[in-house]
Design an enzyme around this catalytic site. Structure first.
Site, PDB file in Angstrom:
ATOM      1  N   ASP A   1       0.817  -1.210   0.000  1.00 18.86           N
ATOM      2  CA  ASP A   1       0.000   0.000   0.000  1.00 18.86           C
ATOM      3  C   ASP A   1       0.852   1.262   0.000  1.00 18.86           C
ATOM      4  O   ASP A   1       0.311   2.363  -0.109  1.00 18.86           O
ATOM      5  CB  ASP A   1      -0.937   0.009   1.219  1.00 18.86           C
TER       6      ASP A   1
ATOM      7  N   ASP B   1     -10.207  -6.342  11.529  1.00 23.62           N
ATOM      8  CA  ASP B   1     -10.256  -7.793  11.698  1.00 23.62           C
ATOM      9  C   ASP B   1     -11.345  -8.199  12.689  1.00 23.62           C
ATOM     10  O   ASP B   1     -12.193  -9.036  12.392  1.00 23.62           O
ATOM     11  CB  ASP B   1      -8.888  -8.328  12.131  1.00 23.62           C
TER      12      ASP B   1
END
Length: 420
Positions: free
Chosen positions: A83, A397
């Site tokens: 990223d 998550d």
């Protein structure tokens, strides 16, 4: 007040421990249920964002430890999401793909239990030399690894990839993308590079290599980006185009997989004929090395990784801790009873058919993958809401796992072994 708060937390946590479950799996029976050639493909997602905070050599070691799984190599596809759009990370992965041709064959030949090269050469040399590996073979492999590490560290010191580090015109064409005016970490086009392809690349023993793909999704300084969750969703879409494996493993870039049987252990749950279709993910506990024997500072995080998950497993609601979950890909697309959904809005449902028979590195495949990694692609879609990893939380998550459990999915903890 502190005593009251801590007392409330203690009482609330007891609910996690009312029905602890410790599961046992038998991977040796897996070929009896599913033929070795019929084992399902596996996609692995590795995320990194900053080459200085997350050194590229750590990413390479993590990728190599997964590529060397005790699993059919032509069924493994490793996707590395960068990223930060760093040319140094891509350079490190190119060097790692060259080293993999020797390392994967070496691991299979000697049935290594520790397949992360950094840890193998650092900690296990004496033990491995007594396990049938000749001194010459060991030294040759170590020299190859050190040469790779030296090249990557040299590039890190330079801060860029110079032409003197590139060996052919194909590599120069790849890195020319960073020479375009305006290419920055927060503003750059999609970069997808297939570094290894099982259909055409083999190791030194002639065995097919796994797939290895580098991805840096498109970024624009004018658009807000959901960081890790957004990068993972881009990986889900790109991998659905290229390989679409039914099982997906997510890993942090510094979490080495030192259990080559991990995929088989997870499949013992995911392929269960009774409960397998209801399982969103199987979470492996995290282990930490170099901790004093008494662990007086709780550096192993025993409660969230070992104690609580066994209780949560009793109600089928184990937490996802970001690194180490083997996901059922269907869990990213809706509840276990939902019908087929269109995960590629804008392609009119014809994307998969258009790619039939095409290789991973074909122009059509790469164009389609680049399109779904575009920074504008998610606008007006359900990605991040009901598809993929969910947005709206700093802990994507945990949040995504909760949402999946609310949709009817279950989650298990795998007690037999660990990943890191």
């Amino acid at each position: 007040m502190a005593d009251l708060v801590l007392s409330f937390m203690w009482v609330a946590c007891q609910a996690f421990r009312w029905c602890p479950i410790r599961r046992k799996v038998y991977p040796e029976n897996l070929p009896k249920v599913v033929d070795e050639a019929d084992l399902p493909p596996l996609d692995v997602f590795i995320c990194t964002a900053d080459p200085y905070q997350e050194p590229p050599m750590e990413v390479v070691n993590t990728a190599l430890s997964v590529l060397a799984f005790d699993y059919p190599s032509n069924k493994i596809s490793v996707y590395v999401s960068d990223d930060g759009g760093s040319q140094m990370t891509l350079f490190a992965l190119i060097q790692g793909s060259k080293f993999a041709k020797f390392w994967l064959s070496f691991c299979r030949k000697h049935d290594l239990s520790n397949r992360c090269p950094k840890v193998f050469f650092r900690d296990d040399s004496d033990h491995q030399l007594t396990s049938g590996i000749s001194q010459e073979e060991f030294q040759n492999m170590k020299v190859s690894y050190e040469e790779m590490r030296t090249k990557v560290e040299h590039v890190m010191e330079q801060g860029c990839v110079g032409d003197d580090m590139l060996v052919n015109e194909e590599e120069r064409q790849v890195f020319n993308q960073w020479k375009v005016n305006g290419f920055t970490r927060q503003d750059h086009p999609t970069v997808i590079q297939v570094l290894m392809e099982s259909l055409k690349d083999v190791d030194v023993s002639g065995t097919s290599l796994p797939n290895l793909i580098y991805l840096s999704r498109q970024k624009s300084k004018h658009i807000h980006h959901n960081y890790k969750a957004g990068a993972l969703n881009a990986l889900i879409r790109v991998s659905a185009i290229m390989t679409s494996a039914p099982t997906v493993l997510c890993l942090d870039c510094d979490m080495y997989c030192n259990n080559p049987q991990a995929a088989r252990l997870a499949l013992c749950h995911l392929l269960d004929p009774i409960e397998g279709s209801k399982i969103a993910f199987v979470q492996f506990p995290q282990r930490y090395r170099g901790i004093n024997p008494s662990d007086i500072y709780n550096n192993e995080f025993t409660r969230p990784y070992i104690i609580n998950p066994e209780g949560l497993d009793g109600i089928g609601a184990v937490n996802c801790v970001g690194s180490g979950p083997f996901f059922n890909r269907k869990a990213f697309y809706g509840g276990p009873t939902e019908s087929e959904v269109n995960i590629f809005p804008g392609f009119n449902g014809g994307l998969e058919n258009a790619l039939d028979g095409k290789t991973m590195g074909s122009k059509l495949t790469l164009e389609a993958a680049s399109r779904v990694a575009d920074c504008n692609y998610e606008q007006g879609t359900k990605w991040g809401l009901t598809l993929g990893f969910r947005y709206g939380s700093m802990v994507e998550d945990f949040f995504t796992a909760f949402r999946m459990q609310c949709e009817g999915w279950r989650s298990f903890k795998c007690n037999d072994g660990h990943l890191d």
